[in-house]
Design an enzyme around this catalytic site. Structure first.
Site, PDB file in Angstrom:
ATOM      1  N   GLY A 182     -40.424 -14.751  -6.757  1.00 15.54           N
ATOM      2  CA  GLY A 182     -39.144 -14.461  -6.129  1.00 15.54           C
ATOM      3  C   GLY A 182     -38.030 -14.212  -7.127  1.00 15.54           C
ATOM      4  N   ASN A 183     -38.091 -14.866  -8.291  1.00 13.08           N
ATOM      5  CA  ASN A 183     -37.020 -14.718  -9.295  1.00 13.08           C
ATOM      6  C   ASN A 183     -36.992 -13.320  -9.922  1.00 13.08           C
ATOM      7  OD1 ASN A 183     -39.486 -15.310 -10.704  1.00 13.08           O
ATOM      8  ND2 ASN A 183     -38.309 -15.857 -12.507  1.00 13.08           N
TER       9      ASN A 183
ATOM     10  N   LYS B 209     -45.913 -22.217   8.579  1.00 13.61           N
ATOM     11  CA  LYS B 209     -44.985 -21.532   7.674  1.00 13.61           C
ATOM     12  C   LYS B 209     -43.718 -21.128   8.431  1.00 13.61           C
ATOM     13  CE  LYS B 209     -44.104 -19.239   3.809  1.00 13.61           C
ATOM     14  NZ  LYS B 209     -43.902 -19.875   2.528  1.00 13.61           N
TER      15      LYS B 209
ATOM     16  N   LYS C 196     -48.857 -15.267  -1.374  1.00 21.84           N
ATOM     17  CA  LYS C 196     -49.002 -14.156  -2.322  1.00 21.84           C
ATOM     18  C   LYS C 196     -49.860 -14.544  -3.537  1.00 21.84           C
ATOM     19  CE  LYS C 196     -45.734 -14.628  -5.984  1.00 21.84           C
ATOM     20  NZ  LYS C 196     -45.376 -15.985  -5.782  1.00 21.84           N
TER      21      LYS C 196
ATOM     22  N   LYS D  24     -50.050 -21.773  -6.909  1.00 25.50           N
ATOM     23  CA  LYS D  24     -50.356 -21.006  -8.126  1.00 25.50           C
ATOM     24  C   LYS D  24     -51.558 -21.616  -8.858  1.00 25.50           C
ATOM     25  CE  LYS D  24     -45.503 -19.924  -8.603  1.00 25.50           C
ATOM     26  NZ  LYS D  24     -45.573 -18.786  -7.685  1.00 25.50           N
TER      27      LYS D  24
HETATM   28  P1  ADP Z   1     -42.421 -18.053  -6.882  1.00 29.40           P
HETATM   29  O1  ADP Z   1     -41.338 -17.319  -6.182  1.00 29.40           O
HETATM   30  O2  ADP Z   1     -42.675 -17.526  -8.260  1.00 29.40           O
HETATM   31  O3  ADP Z   1     -43.678 -18.219  -6.083  1.00 29.40           O
HETATM   32  P2  ADP Z   1     -41.960 -20.911  -6.512  1.00 29.40           P
HETATM   33  O4  ADP Z   1     -40.604 -21.484  -6.425  1.00 29.40           O
HETATM   34  O5  ADP Z   1     -42.789 -20.831  -5.281  1.00 29.40           O
HETATM   35  O6  ADP Z   1     -41.793 -19.498  -7.196  1.00 29.40           O
HETATM   36  O7  ADP Z   1     -42.800 -21.732  -7.588  1.00 29.40           O
HETATM   37  C1  ADP Z   1     -42.376 -21.893  -8.925  1.00 29.40           C
HETATM   38  C2  ADP Z   1     -41.593 -23.187  -9.101  1.00 29.40           C
HETATM   39  O8  ADP Z   1     -42.444 -24.322  -9.011  1.00 29.40           O
HETATM   40  C3  ADP Z   1     -40.974 -23.376 -10.454  1.00 29.40           C
HETATM   41  O9  ADP Z   1     -39.790 -22.657 -10.587  1.00 29.40           O
HETATM   42  C4  ADP Z   1     -40.741 -24.901 -10.500  1.00 29.40           C
HETATM   43  O10 ADP Z   1     -39.441 -25.231 -10.080  1.00 29.40           O
HETATM   44  C5  ADP Z   1     -41.723 -25.448  -9.471  1.00 29.40           C
HETATM   45  N1  ADP Z   1     -42.694 -26.442  -9.948  1.00 29.40           N
HETATM   46  C6  ADP Z   1     -43.242 -27.361  -9.135  1.00 29.40           C
HETATM   47  N2  ADP Z   1     -44.108 -28.139  -9.788  1.00 29.40           N
HETATM   48  C7  ADP Z   1     -44.125 -27.704 -11.075  1.00 29.40           C
HETATM   49  C8  ADP Z   1     -44.816 -28.116 -12.243  1.00 29.40           C
HETATM   50  N3  ADP Z   1     -45.690 -29.113 -12.205  1.00 29.40           N
HETATM   51  N4  ADP Z   1     -44.590 -27.457 -13.397  1.00 29.40           N
HETATM   52  C9  ADP Z   1     -43.714 -26.427 -13.419  1.00 29.40           C
HETATM   53  N5  ADP Z   1     -43.016 -25.993 -12.356  1.00 29.40           N
HETATM   54  C10 ADP Z   1     -43.214 -26.616 -11.177  1.00 29.40           C
HETATM   55 MG    MG Z   2     -43.939 -19.364  -4.291  1.00 27.42          MG
END
Ligand code: ADP
Ligand code: MG
Length: 314
Positions: free
Chosen positions: A11-12, A129, A214, A276
């Site tokens: 998303g970023n 969701k 995704k 992820k």
């Molecule tokens: P995206 O839009 O890329 O899917 P998300 O917000 O769903 O982003 O997931 C990424 C976020 O997960 C990171 O920005 C961080 O804040 C969070 N996060 C949660 N647990 C962890 C972890 N163990 N290590 C690093 N980041 C983490």
């Molecule tokens: Mg995400």
């Protein structure tokens, strides 16, 4: 021979913060990420880009809702297709300009992608969701009655529609994606996890009002095209154990077994890093060789082994 990567952008890469959500803002963010993806392509990688679409679908649903007195509303599978097109366009334009700047002869193309899910997936029995705006109880019950929506009360914040998030089973346009890739295109596909479709009794596809994660869809795509790497670009440079706690440790690498162990121990938040890591685990279990998690600005360095978190077979 060039190596292939599926690059799942988070998303970023489209929305940096609440004050930067307009289409021009999203394009500016996409340009930044595409600079790094072009850098990776210049390093010799063949790339398929996948992306999220959560906020963008939310915007369409809100517009649709506000205009409902005058125009038909947009079904969720159509929102998926609309956002794949609009976001694909942003990435194509950003890459075109970046390739031109670098004197590269590459071209990018977007494939509107349907992803098959199982109509018997347990997610259909338990929609979880949340999508769209918050509503008051009366409106929520009206949608339940008239539109068959599943609506739930979200602690104190009002009512919201929830939809199933089934596991992706097959990328319908897989061959089109692979053919473009084999002919040198940079491909944008499986946007928003793909448009979920189910097969009816005769084998025809029917759009489903659901959403696919995704990261899961990107992992499946990576295996389906035999990608060498699943690269997940998000808002953190590395993955941490004890994330956000005083004893936090950033990880350079984990083996498949370690990833499973840490996931089970709850180190990765369910709605963010968890999927992820699960996507990376599935990629390796289905024969993938490497998953890498980092942020857009560190993509090139991470590929050179200088940062990011790698997940590798045992
Ligand atoms: P995206 O839009 O890329 O899917 P998300 O917000 O769903 O982003 O997931 C990424 C976020 O997960 C990171 O920005 C961080 O804040 C969070 N996060 C949660 N647990 C962890 C972890 N163990 N290590 C690093 N980041 C983490
Ligand atoms: Mg995400």
């Amino acid at each position: 021979m060039a190596k292939t990567a599926v690059v799942a952008i988070g998303g970023n890469s489209l929305i940096k913060d609440k004050d930067h959500q307009t289409v021009p803002d999203q394009y500016a963010a996409a340009v930044e990420t595409c600079t790094h993806i072009a850098g990776m392509i210049a390093q010799g990688w063949d790339v398929v880009i996948t992306h999220g679409n959560g906020p963008q679908v939310g915007f369409i649903l809100r517009r649709s809702e506000l205009a409902a007195h005058e125009l038909h509303t947009v079904p969720l599978d159509s929102c998926g297709a609309d956002t794949q097109g609009a976001i694909g366009y942003m990435i194509q334009k950003a890459l075109y300009n970046e390739f031109r700047k670098r004197g590269m002869t590459k071209q990018a193309a977007t494939v509107v992608t349907q992803v098959l899910v199982d109509k018997n997936d347990p997610a259909y029995q338990n929609p979880s969701k949340p999508i769209g705006s918050f509503m008051d109880k009366e409106k929520a019950l009206k949608h339940r009655e008239e539109d068959g929506w599943v609506v739930v009360e979200d602690a104190g914040r009002g009512w919201r529609r929830v939809v199933p998030s089934p596991i992706p089973k097959r990328i319908i346009e897989r061959d089109a994606i692979k053919t473009l890739l084999d002919h040198g295109f940079t491909v944008i596909a499986v946007g928003g996890g793909g448009i979920p479709v189910i097969e009816d009794e005769e084998g025809n596809l029917v759009g489903s009002e659901a959403v696919i994660d995704k990261d899961y869809a990107s992992s499946l795509l990576a295996n389906s095209i035999n990608a060498d790497l699943l690269l997940i670009s998000t808002a953190v440079e590395k993955v941490a154990l004890n994330y956000g706690k005083p004893n936090q440790v950033w990880l350079d690498r984990m083996t498949l077994s370690e990833a499973k162990k840490y996931l089970a121990e709850g180190h990765f938040h369910k709605g963010s890093m968890g999927p992820k890591i699960q996507a990376s685990i599935w990629f390796l279990e289905r024969g993938g060789k490497e998953a890498l998690i980092t942020n857009p600005e560190n993509i090139e360095r991470a590929l050179l082994g200088q940062t990011g978190t790698r997940i590798e077979p045992d």
